[in-house]
Design an enzyme around this catalytic site. Sequence first.
Site, mmCIF file in Angstrom:
data_model
loop_
_atom_site.group_PDB
_atom_site.id
_atom_site.type_symbol
_atom_site.label_atom_id
_atom_site.label_comp_id
_atom_site.label_asym_id
_atom_site.label_seq_id
_atom_site.Cartn_x
_atom_site.Cartn_y
_atom_site.Cartn_z
ATOM 1 N N THR A 125 0.817 -1.271 0.014
ATOM 2 C CA THR A 125 0.090 0.035 0.006
ATOM 3 C C THR A 125 0.846 1.065 0.048
ATOM 4 O O THR A 125 2.081 1.316 0.653
ATOM 5 C CB THR A 125 -0.839 0.022 1.361
ATOM 6 O OG1 THR A 125 -1.548 1.395 1.375
ATOM 7 C CG2 THR A 125 -0.208 -0.236 2.485
ATOM 8 N N ASP A 126 0.209 2.271 -0.474
ATOM 9 C CA ASP A 126 1.035 3.523 -0.474
ATOM 10 C C ASP A 126 1.013 4.197 0.903
ATOM 11 O O ASP A 126 1.880 5.245 1.242
ATOM 12 C CB ASP A 126 0.379 4.600 -1.521
ATOM 13 C CG ASP A 126 -0.996 4.862 -1.246
ATOM 14 O OD1 ASP A 126 -1.607 4.263 -0.300
ATOM 15 O OD2 ASP A 126 -1.605 5.783 -1.791
ATOM 16 N N GLU A 127 0.340 3.691 1.627
ATOM 17 C CA GLU A 127 0.342 4.065 3.223
ATOM 18 C C GLU A 127 1.701 4.100 3.888
ATOM 19 O O GLU A 127 1.897 4.557 4.946
ATOM 20 C CB GLU A 127 -0.767 3.435 3.922
ATOM 21 C CG GLU A 127 -2.179 3.736 3.341
ATOM 22 C CD GLU A 127 -3.413 3.752 4.234
ATOM 23 O OE1 GLU A 127 -3.365 3.371 5.333
ATOM 24 O OE2 GLU A 127 -4.334 3.224 3.666
ATOM 25 N N TYR A 153 -1.912 -0.274 11.171
ATOM 26 C CA TYR A 153 -2.084 -1.063 9.917
ATOM 27 C C TYR A 153 -0.958 -0.651 8.871
ATOM 28 O O TYR A 153 -0.276 -1.477 8.307
ATOM 29 C CB TYR A 153 -3.280 -0.529 8.960
ATOM 30 C CG TYR A 153 -3.415 -0.900 7.537
ATOM 31 C CD1 TYR A 153 -3.424 -1.946 7.225
ATOM 32 C CD2 TYR A 153 -3.415 0.240 6.664
ATOM 33 C CE1 TYR A 153 -3.634 -2.336 5.801
ATOM 34 C CE2 TYR A 153 -3.355 -0.205 5.397
ATOM 35 C CZ TYR A 153 -3.351 -1.439 4.649
ATOM 36 O OH TYR A 153 -3.549 -1.754 3.629
ATOM 37 N N LYS A 157 2.153 -3.132 7.443
ATOM 38 C CA LYS A 157 2.425 -3.503 5.882
ATOM 39 C C LYS A 157 3.728 -3.191 5.647
ATOM 40 O O LYS A 157 4.420 -3.511 4.780
ATOM 41 C CB LYS A 157 1.410 -2.514 5.088
ATOM 42 C CG LYS A 157 -0.113 -2.913 5.372
ATOM 43 C CD LYS A 157 -0.470 -4.175 4.435
ATOM 44 C CE LYS A 157 -0.487 -4.310 2.998
ATOM 45 N NZ LYS A 157 -0.727 -5.746 2.570
ATOM 46 N N ASN A 182 -5.592 4.277 -2.758
ATOM 47 C CA ASN A 182 -6.945 3.641 -2.423
ATOM 48 C C ASN A 182 -7.736 3.148 -3.648
ATOM 49 O O ASN A 182 -7.632 3.748 -4.652
ATOM 50 C CB ASN A 182 -7.701 4.942 -1.909
ATOM 51 C CG ASN A 182 -7.418 5.324 -0.407
ATOM 52 O OD1 ASN A 182 -6.185 5.746 -0.235
ATOM 53 N ND2 ASN A 182 -8.247 4.997 0.528
HETATM 54 P P1 NAD Z 1 -10.025 -6.863 2.456
HETATM 55 O O1 NAD Z 1 -10.187 -6.787 3.618
HETATM 56 O O2 NAD Z 1 -11.280 -6.767 1.735
HETATM 57 O O3 NAD Z 1 -9.790 -8.535 2.170
HETATM 58 C C1 NAD Z 1 -8.809 -9.166 2.948
HETATM 59 C C2 NAD Z 1 -9.000 -10.661 2.572
HETATM 60 O O4 NAD Z 1 -7.870 -11.421 3.698
HETATM 61 C C3 NAD Z 1 -10.210 -11.244 3.389
HETATM 62 O O5 NAD Z 1 -10.937 -12.095 2.696
HETATM 63 C C4 NAD Z 1 -10.010 -11.659 4.702
HETATM 64 O O6 NAD Z 1 -10.788 -13.201 5.014
HETATM 65 C C5 NAD Z 1 -8.529 -12.352 4.403
HETATM 66 N N1 NAD Z 1 -7.706 -12.686 5.444
HETATM 67 C C6 NAD Z 1 -7.264 -11.859 6.636
HETATM 68 N N2 NAD Z 1 -6.639 -12.278 7.338
HETATM 69 C C7 NAD Z 1 -6.274 -13.717 6.670
HETATM 70 C C8 NAD Z 1 -5.384 -14.659 7.323
HETATM 71 N N3 NAD Z 1 -4.753 -14.730 8.371
HETATM 72 N N4 NAD Z 1 -5.216 -15.817 6.531
HETATM 73 C C9 NAD Z 1 -5.913 -15.810 5.314
HETATM 74 N N5 NAD Z 1 -6.648 -14.895 4.727
HETATM 75 C C10 NAD Z 1 -7.007 -13.646 5.700
HETATM 76 O O7 NAD Z 1 -8.717 -6.159 1.690
HETATM 77 P P2 NAD Z 1 -8.597 -5.517 0.472
HETATM 78 O O8 NAD Z 1 -9.009 -4.142 0.576
HETATM 79 O O9 NAD Z 1 -9.073 -6.475 -0.604
HETATM 80 O O10 NAD Z 1 -7.024 -5.340 0.522
HETATM 81 C C11 NAD Z 1 -6.319 -6.556 -0.014
HETATM 82 C C12 NAD Z 1 -4.672 -6.107 -0.067
HETATM 83 O O11 NAD Z 1 -4.612 -5.012 -0.819
HETATM 84 C C13 NAD Z 1 -4.172 -6.016 1.235
HETATM 85 O O12 NAD Z 1 -3.128 -6.587 1.672
HETATM 86 C C14 NAD Z 1 -4.317 -4.348 1.584
HETATM 87 O O13 NAD Z 1 -3.239 -3.928 2.445
HETATM 88 C C15 NAD Z 1 -3.932 -4.134 -0.025
HETATM 89 N N6 NAD Z 1 -4.393 -2.765 -0.321
HETATM 90 C C16 NAD Z 1 -5.573 -2.302 -0.294
HETATM 91 C C17 NAD Z 1 -5.920 -1.068 -0.918
HETATM 92 C C18 NAD Z 1 -7.439 -0.411 -0.767
HETATM 93 O O14 NAD Z 1 -7.819 0.297 -0.876
HETATM 94 N N7 NAD Z 1 -8.567 -1.546 -0.372
HETATM 95 C C19 NAD Z 1 -5.053 -0.187 -1.286
HETATM 96 C C20 NAD Z 1 -3.731 -0.688 -1.468
HETATM 97 C C21 NAD Z 1 -3.370 -2.155 -0.835
HETATM 98 P P1 TYD Z 2 -10.633 4.516 4.082
HETATM 99 O O1 TYD Z 2 -11.657 4.030 3.069
HETATM 100 O O2 TYD Z 2 -10.710 3.867 5.474
HETATM 101 O O3 TYD Z 2 -9.211 4.180 3.715
HETATM 102 P P2 TYD Z 2 -7.921 4.673 4.173
HETATM 103 O O4 TYD Z 2 -8.082 5.321 5.543
HETATM 104 O O5 TYD Z 2 -7.027 3.441 4.092
HETATM 105 O O6 TYD Z 2 -7.395 5.723 3.149
HETATM 106 O O7 TYD Z 2 -10.809 6.046 4.364
HETATM 107 C C1 TYD Z 2 -10.448 6.939 3.236
HETATM 108 C C2 TYD Z 2 -10.729 8.370 3.942
HETATM 109 O O8 TYD Z 2 -11.998 8.712 4.411
HETATM 110 C C3 TYD Z 2 -9.815 8.769 5.049
HETATM 111 O O9 TYD Z 2 -9.131 9.987 4.849
HETATM 112 C C4 TYD Z 2 -10.656 8.541 6.096
HETATM 113 C C5 TYD Z 2 -11.917 9.050 5.565
HETATM 114 N N1 TYD Z 2 -13.061 8.259 6.169
HETATM 115 C C6 TYD Z 2 -14.312 9.360 6.719
HETATM 116 O O10 TYD Z 2 -13.917 10.280 6.567
HETATM 117 N N2 TYD Z 2 -15.288 8.622 7.253
HETATM 118 C C7 TYD Z 2 -15.577 7.467 7.225
HETATM 119 O O11 TYD Z 2 -16.684 6.829 7.581
HETATM 120 C C8 TYD Z 2 -14.379 6.453 6.848
HETATM 121 C C9 TYD Z 2 -14.698 4.995 6.675
HETATM 122 C C10 TYD Z 2 -13.424 7.034 6.118
#
Ligand code: NAD
Ligand code: TYD
Length: 339
Positions: A125-127, A153, A157, A182
């Site tokens: 993640t970019d975070e 978090y 990562k 995101n």
């Molecule tokens: P998500 O929370 O929707 O899904 C995570 C999945 O991992 C779930 O199906 C969960 O059951 C599974 N999981 C959790 N713990 C586990 C374990 N111990 N063993 C096996 N499976 C397990 O997450 P997402 O948003 O799809 O993100 C997926 C990946 O992408 C993550 O690594 C996250 O850090 C990364 N990522 C997400 C975003 C975003 O915007 N959502 C952006 C950049 C990177």
């Molecule tokens: P989120 O979707 O949790 O992603 P991330 O924190 O990983 O960027 O949140 C996106 C942005 O929206 C973040 O700046 C927090 C804000 N946010 C709210 O303002 N209200 C909410 O209820 C949530 C879940 C997030």
Amino acid sequence: MKILVTGAAGFIGSNFVFYMLDKHEDYKITVLDSLTYAGNMETLKPVITDNRFRFVRGDVAKRDTVFSIFKEEEFDIVINFAAESHVDRSIEDPGVFLRTNILGTQVLMDACREFGVKRYHQVGTDEVYGDLPLDRPDLFFTEDMSITASSPYSASKASADLLVMAYHRTYGLPVTISRCSNNYGPYQFPEKLIPLIIARALEDKELPVYGTGENVRDWLYVEDHCRAIDMIIHEGKEGEVYNIGGHNEKTNLEVVKVILKHLNKPESLITFVGDRKGHDLRYAIDPEKIHKELGWLPTTKFDDGIKLTIDWYLENKKWWENIISGEYQQYYDHMYGGR
Ligand code: NAD
Ligand code: TYD
């Protein structure tokens, strides 16, 4: 080609499996997912009967489970999406983030070493770059920036990324890392901003915006992320990090207002609530490296992607209505009550 995709009962992993089975007819995909609150078998329904697909319920941090699957399947490529992924939950309870996100990565890489996997890809993640100031729109995250972290978090990562690079240098494990901004799109759990706002606006409920709503995120449609990972695992250089993002910065307030406009709901639903602890101000990716080296560019503009996403949530109410009943309500009350 045999691929292991972990965490694919969640948002991005499931979209990635759909993308890969569609694009590569001869690939076999095994999904390993422990089905936490964020994992949902309903999500994998479209591929469950595909004979190129296998689902195994299991924990990436459990060595015996992981090693026995590797023994059975002899994977060529492993892509690790499995993670605890929500910043707010990590602030409440960091422990499980460290276990899954760091130790899970270690166990998977140990199995890759043992079984001679040709590529381990870490979905990052970019975070891990921390945040950028709001008043310096000229600054972007580049791959050579140092790693830092604001939330448990992002710290988990970042630790995982460091471990991946260490396994490359020390053991010569063939790794790549992607760091994406995101994501939004179908099947995102309604605890994240966009699906939470869609679901609550449809029910005419208050829409919680943290702090002033001026924090900036760089939004990418999930399919563009999936295509980037497909390119990296096939053409990316071992030991390299690739940022993924499409110069699509928006304040949270802008995002919420766009959704309200599409749904024809009033802005009076917006409710400013207490800020997130340690809230990162701005994320913004410089995607120059992946563009130059692999020719990747995003294809879905935010205006189109948000419409596709809203339409998906409208057409798949059953999927998220099941989720937001029961336990989710307790989560919401706990996280937002009295905020
Ligand atoms: P998500 O929370 O929707 O899904 C995570 C999945 O991992 C779930 O199906 C969960 O059951 C599974 N999981 C959790 N713990 C586990 C374990 N111990 N063993 C096996 N499976 C397990 O997450 P997402 O948003 O799809 O993100 C997926 C990946 O992408 C993550 O690594 C996250 O850090 C990364 N990522 C997400 C975003 C975003 O915007 N959502 C952006 C950049 C990177
Ligand atoms: P989120 O979707 O949790 O992603 P991330 O924190 O990983 O960027 O949140 C996106 C942005 O929206 C973040 O700046 C927090 C804000 N946010 C709210 O303002 N209200 C909410 O209820 C949530 C879940 C997030």
